[in-house]
Design a protein around this motif. Structure first.
Motif, short mmCIF file in Angstrom:
data_model
loop_
_atom_site.label_atom_id
_atom_site.label_comp_id
_atom_site.label_asym_id
_atom_site.label_seq_id
_atom_site.Cartn_x
_atom_site.Cartn_y
_atom_site.Cartn_z
N GLU A 290 0.85 -1.20 0.00
CA GLU A 290 0.00 0.00 0.00
C GLU A 290 0.87 1.23 0.00
O GLU A 290 0.63 2.19 -0.72
N LEU A 294 1.36 4.43 -2.72
CA LEU A 294 1.34 5.81 -2.24
C LEU A 294 2.60 6.54 -2.67
O LEU A 294 2.55 7.66 -3.18
N GLY A 297 2.57 7.33 -6.33
CA GLY A 297 1.72 8.49 -6.58
C GLY A 297 2.44 9.78 -6.24
O GLY A 297 2.38 10.76 -6.99
N LEU A 300 5.01 10.61 -8.83
CA LEU A 300 4.38 11.17 -10.03
C LEU A 300 4.10 12.65 -9.85
O LEU A 300 4.46 13.48 -10.69
N VAL A 301 3.47 12.99 -8.75
CA VAL A 301 3.09 14.38 -8.52
C VAL A 301 4.33 15.26 -8.37
O VAL A 301 4.44 16.33 -8.97
N ILE A 304 6.13 15.92 -11.71
CA ILE A 304 5.49 16.95 -12.53
C ILE A 304 5.75 18.33 -11.95
O ILE A 304 5.94 19.31 -12.68
N LEU B 40 -9.82 14.24 -11.90
CA LEU B 40 -10.00 12.90 -11.35
C LEU B 40 -9.87 12.87 -9.84
O LEU B 40 -10.41 11.99 -9.18
N LEU B 105 -1.55 15.19 -13.09
CA LEU B 105 -1.28 15.70 -11.75
C LEU B 105 -2.43 15.39 -10.81
O LEU B 105 -2.25 14.91 -9.69
N PHE B 107 -4.68 13.14 -11.27
CA PHE B 107 -4.75 11.69 -11.12
C PHE B 107 -3.81 11.25 -10.01
O PHE B 107 -4.16 10.41 -9.17
N GLY B 108 -2.60 11.83 -10.01
CA GLY B 108 -1.66 11.52 -8.95
C GLY B 108 -2.24 11.85 -7.58
O GLY B 108 -2.11 11.09 -6.62
N LEU B 109 -2.94 12.98 -7.52
CA LEU B 109 -3.57 13.38 -6.26
C LEU B 109 -4.64 12.38 -5.85
O LEU B 109 -4.80 12.05 -4.67
N LEU B 110 -5.38 11.87 -6.84
CA LEU B 110 -6.39 10.84 -6.57
C LEU B 110 -5.74 9.63 -5.91
O LEU B 110 -6.20 9.14 -4.89
N ILE B 111 -4.64 9.17 -6.50
CA ILE B 111 -3.93 8.00 -5.97
C ILE B 111 -3.46 8.27 -4.54
O ILE B 111 -3.65 7.45 -3.65
N ILE B 112 -2.85 9.44 -4.36
CA ILE B 112 -2.33 9.78 -3.03
C ILE B 112 -3.46 9.81 -2.00
O ILE B 112 -3.34 9.24 -0.90
N MET B 115 -4.79 6.26 -1.36
CA MET B 115 -3.82 5.42 -0.69
C MET B 115 -3.60 5.83 0.75
O MET B 115 -3.38 4.99 1.61
N CYS B 116 -3.67 7.12 1.01
CA CYS B 116 -3.55 7.56 2.40
C CYS B 116 -4.69 6.97 3.23
O CYS B 116 -4.47 6.47 4.33
N TYR B 118 -6.37 4.30 2.46
CA TYR B 118 -6.20 2.85 2.47
C TYR B 118 -5.16 2.43 3.50
O TYR B 118 -5.34 1.44 4.21
N VAL B 119 -4.08 3.18 3.56
CA VAL B 119 -3.03 2.86 4.51
C VAL B 119 -3.56 2.93 5.94
O VAL B 119 -3.23 2.11 6.79
N ARG B 226 -13.99 5.83 -7.07
CA ARG B 226 -13.59 5.35 -8.39
C ARG B 226 -14.72 4.76 -9.19
O ARG B 226 -14.73 4.83 -10.41
#
Lengths: 324, 292, 254
Positions: A290, A294, A297, A300-301, A304, B40, B105, B107-112, B115-116, B118-119, B226
């Motif tokens: 997990e 994270l 992600g 990636l951010v 950029i 996203l 960018l 999308f990356g925020l979505l993942i972060i 995941m936060c 989820y963690v 999602r």
């Protein structure tokens, strides 16, 4: 074109093809000499993302059309491959290409529906596509439904002793080819057209660039290699399920690799995926999967934000400024 | 055996859920419709809104809908900060960044964001039990759950309020002007940066409310946002970007189609049918079913 | 001069020489705003046509419809006998219609030279082998060959306009649509541009010039069409239209 430039370009071309064949030859011979199985298991992951990110870059980096559905394409290919092997109609190679073809078909479908419309529709629809593919697979019991299914492991061809060694060679071939194709596209009229489309699609169109057809072509090439990579997955994981094989982790790692390495450079994703793939494997094994996603992600951010041209772009800029 | 009663109940379920879809898509259409940004991370904020509401419910023993509403100012602020950051990274740097990089960018925020969550909480769902979670109203042959009806009513009220905001207030007029021609608007002396920040704020604020509503309807998991990605964009476009009641209507339409399809065919296949229907409609009528 | 246009008109009436561009009843509506209300216009080969009108009269919309960037609601556009109404822009360009944009749209990732190479590659790809040389000669033609290897960000506005022109010329057009090339140029620069365009015209290029700068119109065009609110309100020589009371009133607001 000046004589000197032509000479330089053909020198580079020869060098590249030479490297290509050397890499494949070394990879073919390596499992016979170097018997550390762990290496072949570990390197699969890195090679997988080299292929995915190089493929993604052809449409996403050169042309600027972001595909958020990488996981869906790879997953569809994986399931096609696994299903064909399971029901016994195809051997490893045939199933591989069938899987890739399914990905190409999806790419064509998505492209045909969205590439005539406003630019973002492709990106948005690609997200939806990935979800639809996952949903369809979960709902079909013959594909294992939500539980997934097990693929029979074939015998590795001579002279390899384990299948994963053979798979390693296959992956190196696909990965090197994807990098080579990426280079070829970049240097050809296709690549130039794609960059023109990225810079100003309307201007490109009025200057004779067949934007729709060119975008479709890039989408297909991209989907082909994503599919090839995805189709090798069942032979590696043996147990295929729709959650891990099509997780958004696949998409975000692909994107992060491309951006980290450098969009728009043919070897950018190669660099990015090598670094990220290795680091991410280490991460997963040490601090958990997990946190791994994270961290990807965040990479990636942050990439950029601070280095939008990636590592390759940043190095090139430094070199240029150093030369002044 | 599918009876008329089952169908009617399914229809009503669809309408109620559709109201929620409509409100959720309205939040998205503020950013996507007025500003043309396919955000996203909105869906990550949706999950965030749900979990934040959950925390508030646990801490203050509140009803999730009320908790969601109370969190609006906080999420409004988070939305403003998000725009500030987005602008600095994408639009600020001599405007050289393309919009698609912005998408990545976000999308990356979505993942972060996901995941936060989820963690911290893992994949197990969290939910709240309210006084009305199990209650139903009997209307003729149908038994309609309150946990669907109450959020629906809230959606209707909020949609009306947002409509009034858009049509009757100065802010609303300015926002519509932004959608039509930003350059002209800024030349008229308007601070477009602030307007855009407010738009992001409203949108994120709606995430907390939607999260609260969702929590009242069903338990949530970190990736709950999602599921709605494709649906929300389809509803946004088909409802007519920025047409608030159009978006609500489109939401109800999709909710009904989805629910009826899942009763008549198969749950998962129903959603797939919905997607294909949406895609088809988008191809035939990319300007949406309703006027802008 | 008058004899020539009179002769052309007679020949056109008899039907011996077909116009290079025929616009039949073009209408375009933008969600309530009728930008073009039924434009009928014929342009002869090697004609130097000016298209003028107040802002919002539909000039650029018409150019967009002809070049295929916009789809019209009604009507037909026929170029050299071929119906190009519903063709995509790149096909129209390949048939011989080129255009420039009011605000230059350079390819910013590439250098100036590559900007010109793109149309060469895509319009005449199979028949051209030495792209760089042709591109350089085109840049020399417009006067910016010294900046050939520079990124487009280092070009001035005027140079960007010249690049637009070079790119359009790289498509080897038979009809050139110019969208306000003269804006912001000095009188001397305009004269230079006019001389250049006249030379191209003498070599067989038909040119339609959308302009606000009257100096360019009067010096260059042999025929001027005036648009207002999407309709043609006047059509004649520059002298004729400038004394037309309808034209005077829309510019002076009587």
């Amino acid at each position: 074109m000046s004589e000197g430039m032509q000479y330089r370009i053909s020198r580079a071309r020869i060098f590249l093809f030479f490297t290509y064949f050397i890499v494949i030859a070394v990879a073919a011979v390596l499992p016979i000499l170097f018997k550390v199985t762990f290496f072949y298991y570990a390197s699969y992951y890195v090679l997988y993302f080299i292929i995915l990110s190089e493929a993604w870059n052809i449409f996403g980096g050169y042309c600027g059309y972001v595909n958020f559905g990488v996981a869906g394409f790879a997953g569809a290919a994986a399931y096609t491959d696994a299903y064909l092997i399971k029901i016994g109609v195809a051997n490893f190679t045939t199933a591989l290409f069938c899987g890739a073809l399914v990905a190409v078909f999806l790419g064509l479908l998505l492209g045909y529906c969205t590439l005539r419309l406003r630019g973002d529709y492709f990106s948005i629809a690609s997200v939806a596509l990935a979800t639809i593919v996952q949903m369809i697979i979960i709902s079909r019991p013959e594909l294992g439904g939500g539980l997934g299914f097990v693929i029979p492991m074939p015998e590795p061809p001579q002279p390899y002793t384990t299948f994963v060694e053979f798979l390693f060679v296959v992956m190196v071939v696909i990965a090197s080819t994807s990098v080579l194709i990426s280079w070829k596209v970049a240097k050809s009229w296709i690549g130039m057209g794609l960059v023109a489309i990225k810079d100003d699609e309307i201007a490109a169109e009025t200057l004779g660039v067949p934007t729709f057809r060119l975008k479709l072509l890039a989408a297909i090439i991209s989907a082909l290699f994503i599919g090839l990579a995805g189709a090798t997955l069942p032979s590696y994981v043996i147990y295929l399920d729709p959650y891990s094989s099509m997780a958004i982790e696949v998409t975000v790692t692909t994107l992060a690799s491309a951006y980290l390495g450098g969009l728009g450079f043919w070897y950018g994703p190669l660099v990015g995926a090598s670094i990220l793939g290795t680091a991410s494997r280490v991460c997963t094994l040490t601090i958990g999967s997990e946190f791994n996603v994270l961290v990807i992600g965040i990479i990636l951010v942050v990439t950029i934000m601070i280095a939008p041209s990636g590592i390759v772009g940043a190095i090139k800029k430094r070199v240029k400024e150093g030369n002044r | 055996m599918i009876t008329a009663e089952t169908l009617l109940t399914a229809l009503m379920f669809g309408v109620f859920l559709g109201g929620f879809y409509g409100l959720m898509s309205t939040g998205l259409s503020y950013i996507f419709g007025l500003m043309g940004i396919a955000d996203l991370s909105y869906f990550g904020f949706l999950s965030l809104g749900g979990y934040a509401t959950y925390l508030l419910c646990i801490a203050a023993k509140l009803d999730p809908i009320i908790a969601g509403l109370l969190l609006f100012p906080l999420f409004f602020l988070i939305g403003c900060l998000k725009y500030f950051w987005f602008n600095k990274v994408i639009e600020g740097k001599h405007g050289a960044f393309s919009l698609t990089t912005g998408y990545v960018l976000l999308f990356g925020l979505l993942i972060i964001t996901e995941m936060c969550i989820y963690v911290r909480w893992g994949i197990t769902e969290v939910g709240v039990l309210t006084t009305y979670t199990m209650q139903t109203i009997t209307a003729g042959p149908m038994r309609l759950p309150l946990r669907l009806i109450l959020p629906f009513i809230v959606c209707l009220v909020l949609t009306t309020m947002l409509y009034l905001l858009q049509r009757r207030t100065f802010l609303g007029i300015v926002m519509r002007g932004l959608a039509l021609d930003e350059l002209v608007l800024s030349c008229s002396g308007c601070n477009t940066f602030r307007i855009k920040m407010i738009i992001f704020g409203i949108s994120s604020g709606l995430c907390s409310i939607a999260g609260g509503l969702l929590l009242a309807i069903q338990p949530i998991n970190p990736f709950v946002g999602r599921m709605f990605i494709g649906l929300s964009f389809a509803i946004c476009v088909l409802g007519g970007m920025g047409n608030i009641f159009g978006t609500l209507a489109a939401g109800i339409f999709f909710g009904t189609v989805e629910n009826l399809a899942s009763v008549l065919v198969d749950r998962v296949l129903g959603s797939a049918i919905l997607f294909f229907a949406a895609l088809l409609l988008l191809l035939l009528k990319p300007q949406g079913l309703f006027r802008r | 001069m008058q004899l020539k246009s009179a002769l052309k008109r007679v020949i056109g009436e008899i039907g011996l020489v077909k116009p290079i561009l025929e616009i039949h009843n073009i209408a375009k509506n933008f969600g309530g705003l009728q930008a073009l209300k039924g434009i009928n216009l014929n342009v002869d080969k090697t004609e130097r046509l000016g298209l003028i009108g107040p802002n919002g009269s539909g000039k650029t919309t018409l150019i967009n419809v002809i070049s295929g960037v916009l789809r019209c609601d009604k009507g037909k556009v026929i170029f050299e006998g071929t119906d190009i109404t519903h063709l995509s822009p790149h096909k129209i360009t390949r048939l011989g219609v080129a255009r420039t944009f009011q605000i230059p749209k350079p390819f910013t990732s590439m250098r100036v030279l590559e900007n010109v190479t793109i149309p060469l590659l895509f319009v005449h790809g199979s028949s051209v082998h030495n792209y760089e040389d042709i591109a350089l000669s085109l840049l020399k033609l417009v006067g910016i060959e010294s900046k050939a290897y520079f990124p487009t960000s280092q070009l001035t506005q005027i140079e960007l306009r010249k690049l637009e022109l070079a790119r359009a010329l790289a498509t080897k057009p038979k009809l050139l649509l110019l969208d306000e090339v003269g804006a912001g140029l000095t009188a001397a620069e305009i004269d230079e541009l006019i001389t250049f365009l006249k030379k191209l015209n003498n070599e067989g290029l038909t040119i339609i010039m959308v302009e606000h700068v009257m100096r360019a119109i009067f010096q260059f065009c042999e025929r001027v069409v005036v648009l207002n609110f999407g309709e043609v309100i006047s059509d004649g020589t520059p002298k004729e239209i400038s004394s037309d009371p309808k034209v005077v009133s829309i510019y002076l607001g009587q």
